[in-house]
Design an enzyme around this catalytic site. Structure first.
Site, PDB file in Angstrom:
ATOM      1  CB  SER A 129      -0.798   0.015   1.497  1.00 51.51           C
ATOM      2  OG  SER A 129      -1.285   1.095   1.436  1.00 51.51           O
ATOM      3  CB  ALA A 130       0.748   4.789  -0.923  1.00 49.20           C
ATOM      4  CE1 TYR A 153      -3.309  -0.306   5.530  1.00 48.48           C
ATOM      5  CE2 TYR A 153      -3.358  -2.679   5.469  1.00 48.48           C
ATOM      6  CZ  TYR A 153      -3.313  -1.556   5.625  1.00 48.48           C
ATOM      7  OH  TYR A 153      -3.356  -1.481   3.482  1.00 48.48           O
ATOM      8  CE  LYS A 157      -1.290  -4.136   3.188  1.00 50.10           C
ATOM      9  NZ  LYS A 157      -1.474  -5.785   3.033  1.00 50.10           N
ATOM     10  CG  PHE A 182      -1.092   5.321  -5.074  1.00 51.88           C
ATOM     11  CD1 PHE A 182      -0.223   3.993  -5.144  1.00 51.88           C
ATOM     12  CD2 PHE A 182      -0.611   6.672  -4.166  1.00 51.88           C
ATOM     13  CE1 PHE A 182       1.657   4.425  -5.192  1.00 51.88           C
ATOM     14  CE2 PHE A 182       0.850   7.411  -4.503  1.00 51.88           C
ATOM     15  CZ  PHE A 182       1.134   6.237  -5.104  1.00 51.88           C
TER      16      PHE A 182
HETATM   17  C1  WQD Z   1      -9.486   9.783   1.148  1.00 52.59           C
HETATM   18  C2  WQD Z   1      -9.181  11.448   1.338  1.00 52.59           C
HETATM   19  C3  WQD Z   1     -10.007  11.644   3.501  1.00 52.59           C
HETATM   20  C4  WQD Z   1     -13.385   9.114   4.204  1.00 52.59           C
HETATM   21  C5  WQD Z   1      -6.840   4.434   2.833  1.00 52.59           C
HETATM   22  C6  WQD Z   1      -5.974   4.252   3.439  1.00 52.59           C
HETATM   23  C7  WQD Z   1      -4.756   2.909   2.690  1.00 52.59           C
HETATM   24  C8  WQD Z   1      -5.685   2.429   2.015  1.00 52.59           C
HETATM   25  C9  WQD Z   1      -6.592   3.380   1.063  1.00 52.59           C
HETATM   26  C10 WQD Z   1      -6.340  -0.034   2.124  1.00 52.59           C
HETATM   27  C11 WQD Z   1      -9.786  11.204   2.510  1.00 52.59           C
HETATM   28  C12 WQD Z   1     -11.365  12.101   2.963  1.00 52.59           C
HETATM   29  C13 WQD Z   1     -12.180   9.661   3.480  1.00 52.59           C
HETATM   30  C14 WQD Z   1     -14.474  10.195   4.480  1.00 52.59           C
HETATM   31  C15 WQD Z   1     -13.551  12.156   4.265  1.00 52.59           C
HETATM   32  N1  WQD Z   1      -6.716   1.598   2.390  1.00 52.59           N
HETATM   33  N2  WQD Z   1     -12.522  10.951   3.659  1.00 52.59           N
HETATM   34  N3  WQD Z   1     -14.224  12.003   4.976  1.00 52.59           N
HETATM   35  O1  WQD Z   1      -7.187   7.231   4.080  1.00 52.59           O
HETATM   36  O2  WQD Z   1      -5.935   7.648   1.438  1.00 52.59           O
HETATM   37  O3  WQD Z   1      -6.270   5.475   2.151  1.00 52.59           O
HETATM   38  O4  WQD Z   1      -7.523   3.509   2.610  1.00 52.59           O
HETATM   39  O5  WQD Z   1      -4.662  -0.370   1.475  1.00 52.59           O
HETATM   40  O6  WQD Z   1      -4.316   2.183   2.931  1.00 52.59           O
HETATM   41  O7  WQD Z   1      -4.606   4.296   4.075  1.00 52.59           O
HETATM   42  O8  WQD Z   1      -8.514   7.141   2.401  1.00 52.59           O
HETATM   43  O9  WQD Z   1     -10.102   6.571   1.205  1.00 52.59           O
HETATM   44  O10 WQD Z   1      -9.902   7.222   3.993  1.00 52.59           O
HETATM   45  O11 WQD Z   1      -9.489   8.845   2.627  1.00 52.59           O
HETATM   46  O12 WQD Z   1     -13.508  13.564   3.885  1.00 52.59           O
HETATM   47  O13 WQD Z   1     -16.300   9.737   5.330  1.00 52.59           O
HETATM   48  O14 WQD Z   1     -10.842  11.275   1.392  1.00 52.59           O
HETATM   49  O15 WQD Z   1      -9.400  12.773   4.771  1.00 52.59           O
HETATM   50  O16 WQD Z   1      -8.460  12.191   2.120  1.00 52.59           O
HETATM   51  P1  WQD Z   1      -7.008   7.116   2.390  1.00 52.59           P
HETATM   52  P2  WQD Z   1     -10.216   7.405   2.268  1.00 52.59           P
END
Ligand code: WQD
Length: 344
Positions: A129-130, A153, A157, A182
């Site tokens: 994962s990124a 988490y 990874k 990503f």
């Molecule tokens: C994306 C953007 C939030 C929810 C995570 C894990 C990564 C991978 C993918 C497993 C951010 C914003 C989110 C909400 C919001 N998982 N957001 N309201 O955090 O980039 O990555 O999921 O491998 O490991 O870290 O993804 O979709 O949670 O958030 O505003 O209800 O959406 O702040 O900017 P993230 P995300």
């Protein structure tokens, strides 16, 4: 591809799309899944979408009592390699339960490696994962970027990447590809498989989709004061079907290597979209209102991250093709056809 591939977590969101892609390219699969965060119905739908041999083993790779069954099933299947997706993946939960995350994610990997070694199948494509990258890397982030995962988490990874690299040093016949995802979103265009999170979605897209279908009232936008073009978080969203093709391409690359290797490769589109841009795209795709309100930043979030995708193109001849609108249209089709996921 006539390869015989073990897919751990093959009933899950990413796993089911990888399974359909590998089957459609002629592979035979042994799916190992404990259905802790997936549904048996997904396996039926995989077989509806693609022909080919699928052997299902419902076992927990992190359960010592299941090791013997797993080792036996893998040896009997006579695999060429494995795609390893099984593991716990909720960032917030990992902060609350770090030891469970280290035990499950690392134990599952060790069990898989031992079973593959016993079956003389020393090839693994690992779902990394990124999140292994820190905040300090300039965008676009490439594979030489500083690794500084900010949560347990992400550290599982990173540790698994390092464990697999150590394995490839100790035994030069191992061929390893750590794929750094990503943000996977979207669904198979059939609308028959997709993301089906347990409880309240942690991630943006499934939450937006549940607001669009009326399951949730409003989206909380975590922070609108970031140094980004509209103040909200920017991420590199990649269609899950593009991601699945990337796994098949990685397996193809590893199968051609005449000696061992261990590579880290980004799987991203190389483009960043903000939360507000994602909401607008989903609104276009669903023709539904997506009510939202700004809320404080979420702990652990970074402002912006998107991939330099050039290495995957150079090594695998793969790159993401689907647009943000494609991702939203396919995610919406899955959500609207399956309002309660696989329990619909
Ligand atoms: C994306 C953007 C939030 C929810 C995570 C894990 C990564 C991978 C993918 C497993 C951010 C914003 C989110 C909400 C919001 N998982 N957001 N309201 O955090 O980039 O990555 O999921 O491998 O490991 O870290 O993804 O979709 O949670 O958030 O505003 O209800 O959406 O702040 O900017 P993230 P995300």
């Amino acid at each position: 591809m006539s390869q015989r591939i073990v897919v751990t977590g093959g009933a899950g969101y990413i796993g089911s799309h990888v399974a359909v892609e590998l089957l459609s390219q002629g592979a035979s699969l042994l799916i190992i899944d404990n259905f802790a965060n997936s549904h048996p119905e997904a396996v039926s739908r995989i077989q509806e979408l693609a022909n080919g041999e699928v052997v299902l083993l419902e076992r927990d790779l992190a359960d010592a009592a299941h090791k013997g069954d797993i080792k036996k099933a893998v040896a009997t299947f006579k695999p060429d390699g494995a795609v390893h997706l099984a593991g716990l993946k909720a960032v917030g939960e990992s902060v609350e339960e770090p030891i469970r995350y280290y035990r499950v994610n690392l134990e599952a990997t060790i069990t898989l490696v031992e079973a593959l070694e016993n079956a003389h199948a020393k090839t693994i494509v690992f779902s990394s994962s990124a999140t292994v990258y820190g905040e300090e890397n300039p965008n676009p982030v490439d594979e030489d970027g500083k690794t500084a995962p900010a949560n347990p988490y992400g550290r599982t990874k990173f540790f698994i990447e390092e464990m697999l690299k150590d394995l490839a040093i100790a035994d030069k016949s191992w061929r390893i590809a750590n794929l750094r995802y990503f943000n996977p979103v979207g669904a198979h265009p059939s609308g028959r498989i997709g993301e089906d999170p347990n409880g309240v979605p942690n991630n943006l897209f499934p939450f937006i989709a549940q607001v669009a279908v009326g399951k949730r009232d409003t989206l909380k936008v975590f922070g609108n004061d970031y140094q980004t073009r509209d103040g909200t978080g920017v991420r590199d969203y990649i269609h899950v079907c593009d991601l699945a093709r990337g796994h098949a391409a990685a397996l193809g690359y590893l199968s051609k290597q005449t000696s061992g290797c261990a590579i880290d490769v980004n799987l991203g589109a190389g483009v960043g979209y903000s939360v507000l841009e994602a909401v607008a795209a989903f609104k276009r795709a669903s023709n539904r209102e997506i009510p939202f309100e700004f809320a404080p930043r979420r702990d652990g979030d970074i402002a912006e991250i998107f991939a330099n995708p050039s290495l995957s193109k150079e090594l695998f001849g793969w790159q993401a093709q689907k647009t943000l609108d494609d991702m939203c249209a396919d995610h919406w089709r899955w959500q609207s056809k399956n309002p309660d996921g696989y329990n619909s």
